[in-house]
Design an enzyme around this catalytic site. Structure first.
Site, mmCIF file in Angstrom:
data_model
loop_
_atom_site.group_PDB
_atom_site.id
_atom_site.type_symbol
_atom_site.label_atom_id
_atom_site.label_comp_id
_atom_site.label_asym_id
_atom_site.label_seq_id
_atom_site.Cartn_x
_atom_site.Cartn_y
_atom_site.Cartn_z
ATOM 1 N N ASP A 11 37.165 37.403 34.782
ATOM 2 C CA ASP A 11 35.966 37.409 35.645
ATOM 3 C C ASP A 11 34.837 36.487 35.183
ATOM 4 O O ASP A 11 33.661 36.899 35.155
ATOM 5 C CB ASP A 11 35.425 38.844 35.777
ATOM 6 C CG ASP A 11 36.393 39.783 36.482
ATOM 7 O OD1 ASP A 11 37.518 39.352 36.806
ATOM 8 O OD2 ASP A 11 36.034 40.957 36.694
ATOM 9 N N LYS A 108 41.171 40.767 42.386
ATOM 10 C CA LYS A 108 41.169 42.229 42.322
ATOM 11 C C LYS A 108 39.906 42.775 42.969
ATOM 12 O O LYS A 108 38.922 42.040 43.128
ATOM 13 C CB LYS A 108 41.262 42.687 40.863
ATOM 14 C CG LYS A 108 40.072 42.240 40.038
ATOM 15 C CD LYS A 108 40.207 42.639 38.599
ATOM 16 C CE LYS A 108 39.049 42.162 37.766
ATOM 17 N NZ LYS A 108 37.735 42.711 38.160
ATOM 18 N N CYS A 153 35.449 45.313 32.888
ATOM 19 C CA CYS A 153 36.721 44.699 33.268
ATOM 20 C C CYS A 153 37.557 44.251 32.081
ATOM 21 O O CYS A 153 38.787 44.339 32.121
ATOM 22 C CB CYS A 153 36.475 43.566 34.257
ATOM 23 S SG CYS A 153 35.902 44.226 35.854
HETATM 24 C C1 VGL Z 1 32.793 44.041 36.612
HETATM 25 C C2 VGL Z 1 31.348 45.659 37.329
HETATM 26 C C3 VGL Z 1 31.747 45.480 38.628
HETATM 27 C C4 VGL Z 1 33.344 43.245 35.475
HETATM 28 C C5 VGL Z 1 33.219 43.850 37.907
HETATM 29 O O1 VGL Z 1 33.855 42.134 35.701
HETATM 30 O O2 VGL Z 1 33.264 43.728 34.328
HETATM 31 N N1 VGL Z 1 31.858 44.947 36.335
HETATM 32 N N2 VGL Z 1 32.687 44.566 38.904
#
Ligand code: VGL
Ligand code: ZN
Length: 211
Positions: A11, A108, A153
């Site tokens: 991410d 995702k 994540c």
């Molecule tokens: C994430 C919160 C919501 C992350 C993704 O990438 O850690 N955290 N969506």
């Protein structure tokens, strides 16, 4: 048993960086580390948080405030600011990330009814993404993981990788956390260690690239 390694980037997207909708403190610092790590692997995979508008993890979808916790179809859900909406700038990989080197992208969080912190499956552990089958098809048995966010994540991806039998190294300096509580990332690292992750500094990651 030979080591068949891949680098897994979690991410590294604009919305988790400085100025982004869900900015992770010091998130930008993982970008140069990720780029350096990419020079050492023949196989590089990445996850991308990829939500539809009004996703169930968005506070705005429930007329609530960010960071409240609700029950979302039977699972506790931290409510987040709108982030990583499919096709938006915020959902794109960081501009400075050498993303042309990525061999496979797993998206995702696409199901509006459930969040997906792990790159392998949704938070209920019900629907698998394509990540495990993709890695299996490439005969990967060892993962080096870095990215955002340590306490969400990254943590859940590491835990799911361990339960699926991978040897997992967490590139500690290549991760940053949300840290709603100041020690959330430290606690997450302890939890990952108890589950079997091995901690490594980026300088100590071997060069696995075929010459
Ligand atoms: C994430 C919160 C919501 C992350 C993704 O990438 O850690 N955290 N969506
Ligand atoms: Zn998300």
């Amino acid at each position: 048993m030979s080591i068949r390694p891949a680098l897994l980037l979690i991410d590294i997207q604009h919305d988790f960086l400085e100025g982004g909708a869900l900015a992770v403190p010091f998130g930008n610092e993982v970008i140069p580390i990720a780029n350096t790590m990419m020079e050492r692997f023949d196989t590089i995979v990445a996850t991308q948080d990829w939500h539809p508008p009004a996703h169930g993890s968005f506070a705005s979808a429930h007329q609530r405030l960010p960071y409240e916790v609700i029950d979302l179809h039977g699972l506790p859900q931290v409510l987040w600011p709108d982030h990583c909406v499919q096709g938006s700038f915020g959902a794109q990989f960081a501009t400075a990330l050498h993303s042309t080197q990525i061999d496979h992208i797993t998206q995702k969080g696409t199901d509006p009814t459930v969040d997906s912190y792990s790159g392998f499956a949704d938070n209920g552990g019900r629907i698998e993404t394509d990540l495990h089958q993709t890695l299996q098809a490439k005969n990967i048995n060892t993962l080096y993981i870095c990215g955002l966010a340590t306490d969400y994540c990254v943590k859940f991806t590491v835990l799911d990788a361990l339960t699926r039998g991978y040897t997992v190294f967490l590139i500690v300096d290549g991760c940053r956390g949300v840290n709603q509580q100041f020690n959330d990332s430290q606690e997450a690292i302890f939890e990952m260690e108890r589950a079997g992750v091995q901690l490594i500094a980026s300088v100590d990651v071997p060069n696995y690239k075929a010459t």
